[in-house]
Scaffold this motif. Structure first.
Motif, PDB file in Angstrom:
ATOM      1  N   ALA A 118       6.727   6.242   0.964  1.00 24.30           N
ATOM      2  CA  ALA A 118       5.721   6.146  -0.099  1.00 24.30           C
ATOM      3  C   ALA A 118       4.391   6.733   0.381  1.00 24.30           C
ATOM      4  O   ALA A 118       3.707   7.444  -0.369  1.00 24.30           O
ATOM      5  CB  ALA A 118       5.541   4.697  -0.523  1.00 24.30           C
ATOM      6  N   CYS A 119       4.024   6.438   1.641  1.00 20.75           N
ATOM      7  CA  CYS A 119       2.787   6.982   2.192  1.00 20.75           C
ATOM      8  C   CYS A 119       2.838   8.509   2.230  1.00 20.75           C
ATOM      9  O   CYS A 119       1.865   9.195   1.869  1.00 20.75           O
ATOM     10  CB  CYS A 119       2.545   6.446   3.604  1.00 20.75           C
ATOM     11  N   TRP A 120       3.962   9.049   2.645  1.00 18.80           N
ATOM     12  CA  TRP A 120       4.108  10.506   2.704  1.00 18.80           C
ATOM     13  C   TRP A 120       3.998  11.130   1.321  1.00 18.80           C
ATOM     14  O   TRP A 120       3.334  12.163   1.141  1.00 18.80           O
ATOM     15  CB  TRP A 120       5.451  10.843   3.343  1.00 18.80           C
ATOM     16  N   GLN A 121       4.614  10.493   0.330  1.00 16.63           N
ATOM     17  CA  GLN A 121       4.536  11.027  -1.034  1.00 16.63           C
ATOM     18  C   GLN A 121       3.093  11.060  -1.525  1.00 16.63           C
ATOM     19  O   GLN A 121       2.660  12.032  -2.150  1.00 16.63           O
ATOM     20  CB  GLN A 121       5.386  10.172  -1.979  1.00 16.63           C
ATOM     21  N   LEU A 122       2.350   9.992  -1.246  1.00 16.09           N
ATOM     22  CA  LEU A 122       0.982   9.914  -1.748  1.00 16.09           C
ATOM     23  C   LEU A 122       0.025  10.811  -0.980  1.00 16.09           C
ATOM     24  O   LEU A 122      -1.022  11.220  -1.510  1.00 16.09           O
ATOM     25  CB  LEU A 122       0.490   8.466  -1.688  1.00 16.09           C
ATOM     26  N   LEU A 123       0.371  11.149   0.271  1.00 18.44           N
ATOM     27  CA  LEU A 123      -0.517  11.979   1.080  1.00 18.44           C
ATOM     28  C   LEU A 123      -0.143  13.458   1.041  1.00 18.44           C
ATOM     29  O   LEU A 123      -1.017  14.313   0.914  1.00 18.44           O
ATOM     30  CB  LEU A 123      -0.508  11.488   2.531  1.00 18.44           C
ATOM     31  N   GLU A 124       1.121  13.754   1.153  1.00 20.71           N
ATOM     32  CA  GLU A 124       1.537  15.154   1.288  1.00 20.71           C
ATOM     33  C   GLU A 124       2.611  15.571   0.299  1.00 20.71           C
ATOM     34  O   GLU A 124       2.777  16.756   0.030  1.00 20.71           O
ATOM     35  CB  GLU A 124       2.072  15.400   2.717  1.00 20.71           C
ATOM     36  N   GLY A 125       3.351  14.646  -0.226  1.00 23.38           N
ATOM     37  CA  GLY A 125       4.535  14.997  -1.015  1.00 23.38           C
ATOM     38  C   GLY A 125       4.312  14.927  -2.510  1.00 23.38           C
ATOM     39  O   GLY A 125       5.022  14.196  -3.206  1.00 23.38           O
ATOM     40  N   ARG A 126       3.324  15.671  -3.027  1.00 24.31           N
ATOM     41  CA  ARG A 126       3.032  15.636  -4.453  1.00 24.31           C
ATOM     42  C   ARG A 126       4.284  15.938  -5.282  1.00 24.31           C
ATOM     43  O   ARG A 126       4.613  15.222  -6.220  1.00 24.31           O
ATOM     44  CB  ARG A 126       1.936  16.651  -4.781  1.00 24.31           C
ATOM     45  N   ASP A 127       4.993  16.994  -4.925  1.00 24.48           N
ATOM     46  CA  ASP A 127       6.186  17.373  -5.684  1.00 24.48           C
ATOM     47  C   ASP A 127       7.273  16.307  -5.569  1.00 24.48           C
ATOM     48  O   ASP A 127       7.985  16.019  -6.532  1.00 24.48           O
ATOM     49  CB  ASP A 127       6.727  18.722  -5.204  1.00 24.48           C
ATOM     50  N   ALA A 128       7.402  15.735  -4.378  1.00 23.83           N
ATOM     51  CA  ALA A 128       8.421  14.701  -4.184  1.00 23.83           C
ATOM     52  C   ALA A 128       8.108  13.466  -5.018  1.00 23.83           C
ATOM     53  O   ALA A 128       9.008  12.839  -5.581  1.00 23.83           O
ATOM     54  CB  ALA A 128       8.506  14.330  -2.703  1.00 23.83           C
ATOM     55  N   LEU A 129       6.826  13.091  -5.112  1.00 23.37           N
ATOM     56  CA  LEU A 129       6.440  11.939  -5.923  1.00 23.37           C
ATOM     57  C   LEU A 129       6.759  12.189  -7.391  1.00 23.37           C
ATOM     58  O   LEU A 129       7.337  11.343  -8.070  1.00 23.37           O
ATOM     59  CB  LEU A 129       4.950  11.658  -5.744  1.00 23.37           C
ATOM     60  N   THR A 130       6.402  13.386  -7.858  1.00 25.14           N
ATOM     61  CA  THR A 130       6.696  13.731  -9.255  1.00 25.14           C
ATOM     62  C   THR A 130       8.190  13.750  -9.504  1.00 25.14           C
ATOM     63  O   THR A 130       8.676  13.214 -10.515  1.00 25.14           O
ATOM     64  CB  THR A 130       6.091  15.105  -9.596  1.00 25.14           C
ATOM     65  N   LEU A 131       8.926  14.360  -8.589  1.00 24.65           N
ATOM     66  CA  LEU A 131      10.379  14.434  -8.740  1.00 24.65           C
ATOM     67  C   LEU A 131      10.997  13.035  -8.764  1.00 24.65           C
ATOM     68  O   LEU A 131      11.932  12.768  -9.523  1.00 24.65           O
ATOM     69  CB  LEU A 131      10.978  15.259  -7.604  1.00 24.65           C
ATOM     70  N   GLY A 132      10.455  12.133  -7.941  1.00 22.30           N
ATOM     71  CA  GLY A 132      10.979  10.768  -7.935  1.00 22.30           C
ATOM     72  C   GLY A 132      10.789  10.077  -9.273  1.00 22.30           C
ATOM     73  O   GLY A 132      11.710   9.417  -9.785  1.00 22.30           O
ATOM     74  N   TYR A 133       9.605  10.230  -9.858  1.00 22.73           N
ATOM     75  CA  TYR A 133       9.362   9.648 -11.184  1.00 22.73           C
ATOM     76  C   TYR A 133      10.283  10.268 -12.235  1.00 22.73           C
ATOM     77  O   TYR A 133      10.866   9.563 -13.076  1.00 22.73           O
ATOM     78  CB  TYR A 133       7.908   9.873 -11.594  1.00 22.73           C
ATOM     79  N   VAL A 134      10.416  11.594 -12.195  1.00 22.08           N
ATOM     80  CA  VAL A 134      11.250  12.280 -13.181  1.00 22.08           C
ATOM     81  C   VAL A 134      12.707  11.840 -13.048  1.00 22.08           C
ATOM     82  O   VAL A 134      13.411  11.625 -14.048  1.00 22.08           O
ATOM     83  CB  VAL A 134      11.114  13.807 -13.027  1.00 22.08           C
ATOM     84  N   ARG A 135      13.172  11.694 -11.799  1.00 20.58           N
ATOM     85  CA  ARG A 135      14.556  11.254 -11.585  1.00 20.58           C
ATOM     86  C   ARG A 135      14.769   9.858 -12.168  1.00 20.58           C
ATOM     87  O   ARG A 135      15.802   9.583 -12.797  1.00 20.58           O
ATOM     88  CB  ARG A 135      14.880  11.266 -10.094  1.00 20.58           C
ATOM     89  N   ARG A 136      13.795   8.979 -11.988  1.00 18.45           N
ATOM     90  CA  ARG A 136      13.929   7.623 -12.537  1.00 18.45           C
ATOM     91  C   ARG A 136      13.930   7.640 -14.072  1.00 18.45           C
ATOM     92  O   ARG A 136      14.649   6.875 -14.705  1.00 18.45           O
ATOM     93  CB  ARG A 136      12.803   6.733 -12.019  1.00 18.45           C
ATOM     94  N   VAL A 137      13.108   8.513 -14.646  1.00 20.23           N
ATOM     95  CA  VAL A 137      13.102   8.647 -16.114  1.00 20.23           C
ATOM     96  C   VAL A 137      14.474   9.112 -16.605  1.00 20.23           C
ATOM     97  O   VAL A 137      15.026   8.583 -17.569  1.00 20.23           O
ATOM     98  CB  VAL A 137      12.005   9.631 -16.565  1.00 20.23           C
ATOM     99  N   ALA A 138      15.024  10.115 -15.932  1.00 25.80           N
ATOM    100  CA  ALA A 138      16.335  10.635 -16.328  1.00 25.80           C
ATOM    101  C   ALA A 138      17.409   9.563 -16.225  1.00 25.80           C
ATOM    102  O   ALA A 138      18.291   9.450 -17.098  1.00 25.80           O
ATOM    103  CB  ALA A 138      16.703  11.838 -15.460  1.00 25.80           C
ATOM    104  N   GLN A 139      17.352   8.754 -15.176  1.00 23.48           N
ATOM    105  CA  GLN A 139      18.328   7.676 -15.023  1.00 23.48           C
ATOM    106  C   GLN A 139      18.185   6.649 -16.143  1.00 23.48           C
ATOM    107  O   GLN A 139      19.179   6.120 -16.652  1.00 23.48           O
ATOM    108  CB  GLN A 139      18.146   7.009 -13.658  1.00 23.48           C
ATOM    109  N   SER A 140      16.963   6.380 -16.553  1.00 19.59           N
ATOM    110  CA  SER A 140      16.728   5.415 -17.633  1.00 19.59           C
ATOM    111  C   SER A 140      17.306   5.911 -18.947  1.00 19.59           C
ATOM    112  O   SER A 140      17.885   5.148 -19.727  1.00 19.59           O
ATOM    113  CB  SER A 140      15.220   5.154 -17.808  1.00 19.59           C
ATOM    114  N   ILE A 141      17.129   7.204 -19.205  1.00 20.22           N
ATOM    115  CA  ILE A 141      17.601   7.770 -20.468  1.00 20.22           C
ATOM    116  C   ILE A 141      19.123   7.731 -20.543  1.00 20.22           C
ATOM    117  O   ILE A 141      19.698   7.643 -21.629  1.00 20.22           O
ATOM    118  CB  ILE A 141      17.070   9.208 -20.622  1.00 20.22           C
ATOM    119  N   GLU A 142      19.777   7.764 -19.388  1.00 23.08           N
ATOM    120  CA  GLU A 142      21.245   7.727 -19.374  1.00 23.08           C
ATOM    121  C   GLU A 142      21.786   6.378 -19.819  1.00 23.08           C
ATOM    122  O   GLU A 142      22.911   6.282 -20.309  1.00 23.08           O
ATOM    123  CB  GLU A 142      21.764   8.048 -17.974  1.00 23.08           C
ATOM    124  N   TYR A 143      21.006   5.309 -19.662  1.00 25.58           N
ATOM    125  CA  TYR A 143      21.451   3.988 -20.082  1.00 25.58           C
ATOM    126  C   TYR A 143      21.477   3.894 -21.603  1.00 25.58           C
ATOM    127  O   TYR A 143      20.650   4.500 -22.289  1.00 25.58           O
ATOM    128  CB  TYR A 143      20.530   2.903 -19.535  1.00 25.58           C
TER     129      TYR A 143
END
Length: 507
Positions: A118-143
């Motif tokens: 989480a620290c890495w995402q907030l400091l250096e991993g902007r794309d990874a943080l966004t991708l993580g949120y998007v992946r969770r959204v996609a998983q939610s829509i599948e339900y």
């Protein structure tokens, strides 16, 4: 690392390894994060008075207080202002005081490696943080979601932040917490995407592209969110929006169909008011409509053309805030509805219910040009029919009553006014018969005399000639009629109402 990390944004991260503060108050941003299993290998950060770093250990603290104190001092001497480790809750009271005194924040984490990510995402991993949120959204829509509210719950649970469907007036639906009023007020409804941060929290919102409901936005919100998190959540909101818009349309089609079924059911009930229909009553029970008990009916009708479905949606939402059993269905150019109670309501309670319905009427008029009529309190299945009929009559009068705010209560009207409103309803003849019953029971000649008198524009001489009676006889009968009815035949509205009633009764 090129950015800075603060405790608030880390606590707001949905996957922070169960992070929670244990001791220390210095929550200034950290310039670096170092992870290791051994405290001795935590890299020194230079001048401990100026540098600031978060150290993450993967092992629990030592068991004795002197060892804990020594660990705290060594970590702080290496330039760290915060230390996170599993089992930090086990630091003794004295060690916690020491940490606070020398400026080291102690943090407990259930999973150090998840925290490090989480620290890495907030400091250096902007794309990874966004991708993580998007992946969770996609998983939610599948339900599978039962409805829009269920979909929002899935999204909030997966993303780890609150979510709300809003318009300029307020929150329509939300999950995972409550959107603060100050945050809602700060949201700009103009642009496609918007991010806001105020003292009460932050939100990233997107315009909802819904053809049937304009002015909607979907917002992810929370407290302590950094600019990086808001930016990532804005992308997540944009990805989630089409699914939300589609769900709105699906639910709306279902709601329209359900409203049509409810309207047909109420029409059948009113048409069968003189006889019991077990199948019909069971359908009403299945909808949660209780015909037993006590009821207070109301009718809301458009003074001009209104969208009755949107009117039903708004009124139903307003009724939902009332602490009582309430129902509303579409009918004609408006709605009919009723409040139900298990026990008789006292006069003061009835007044309170009428006041609550007036508040609903006032709120409704802000968006719809409507008039509202209120029936009288009635009991049982037949009483439900009666109070609804009374509400219809009152609404018919309310349409032209600007002086009362287009709100009329049937119990506040005179019988002659009701007769004028009832001429277009099937309750007119029974009402006319009730009004004229004292004449029929007192003397059979009084009703024909009154009818002739009104037919001849209240002329005593003309009436006497038409009936072949002496004028004194006609005068006596008219005086007797006024006495029995308790009405003033000198009032033009009274004469009109009686004339209509006489014509209805005599066919």
């Amino acid at each position: 690392m090129s950015q800075q990390l603060d405790l608030a944004s880390l606590l707001a991260h949905p996957a922070n390894g169960g992070l929670r503060p244990v001791a220390g108050t210095d929550d200034s941003p950290w310039s670096d994060v170092v992870v290791d299993s051994v405290e001795a290998r935590l890299t020194a950060q230079g001048d401990a008075t100026t540098d600031s770093a978060l150290g993450i250990l993967t092992v629990e603290p030592p068991p004795t207080s002197w060892q804990q104190d020594a660990l705290i001092r060594r970590v702080r001497d290496r330039g760290y202002r915060a230390l996170a480790m599993p089992g930090a809750d086990h630091f003794g009271a004295g060690s916690r005081i020491l940490a606070d005194r020398i400026g080291l924040m102690l943090l407990n984490t259930d999973d150090p490696m998840v925290l490090a990510k989480a620290c890495w995402q907030l400091l250096e991993g902007r794309d990874a943080l966004t991708l993580g949120y998007v992946r969770r959204v996609a998983q939610s829509i599948e339900y599978h979601a039962d409805n829009l509210a269920d979909l929002l719950r899935h999204l909030s649970s997966s993303v780890g932040h609150g979510i709300a469907l809003i318009d300029a007036e307020g929150v329509l639906l939300q999950a995972g917490g409550g959107l603060p009023d100050a945050v809602h007020a700060a949201i700009d409804f103009g642009p496609w995407l918007d991010t806001v941060t105020v003292a009460d929290g932050s939100a990233a919102s997107v315009h909802v592209d819904s053809p049937s409901r304009a002015g909607l936005r979907l917002a992810f919100f929370g407290a302590g969110l950094s600019a990086l998190q808001l930016s990532a959540l804005a992308v997540a909101a944009e990805v989630a929006m089409p699914a939300v818009a589609a769900r709105i349309l699906i639910d709306e089609v279902a709601d329209v169909n359900d409203a049509a079924v409810a309207s047909a059911l109420m029409r059948d009930f009113l048409e069968h008011r003189d006889g019991r229909d077990a199948e019909l009553e069971q359908r009403m029970v299945d909808r949660g409509w209780r015909t037993s008990g006590h009821h207070l009916g109301f009718r809301i009708v458009g003074r001009t053309r209104v969208d009755t479905f949107q009117l039903l949606r708004f009124v139903t939402r307003e009724l939902g805030s009332l602490p009582m059993d309430s129902h509303a269905v579409m009918t004609g150019s408006g709605l009919i509805g009723w409040l139900s109670f298990t026990s008789p309501q006292s006069p003061s309670e009835v007044e309170a219910h009428v006041a609550a319905l007036r508040a609903v009427h006032t709120a409704t008029r802000r968006g719809f040009n409507v008039a509202t009529g209120i029936g009288s309190p009635e009991n049982g299945s037949a009483g439900l029919v009666t109070t609804i009929a009374g509400a219809r009559d009152a609404a018919r009068i309310a349409v032209d009553r600007s002086a009362t705010g287009w709100f009329v209560r049937i119990d506040a009207l005179g019988l002659e006014q009701l007769l004028l409103s009832w001429t277009e309803s099937d309750t007119f003849v029974p009402a006319a018969q009730s009004l004229l019953a004292p004449l029929v029971s007192a003397a059979p000649e009084l009703l024909p005399t009154l009818t002739a008198y009104l037919d001849h524009e209240s002329g005593i001489a003309a009436t006497a000639d038409a009936l072949g009676l002496h004028r004194n006889t006609v005068s006596a009968r008219i005086a007797r009629t006024q006495e029995l009815l308790g009405l003033d035949l000198g009032d033009p509205e009274v004469r009109l109402a009686l004339h209509l009633a006489c014509r209805a009764v005599r066919g």
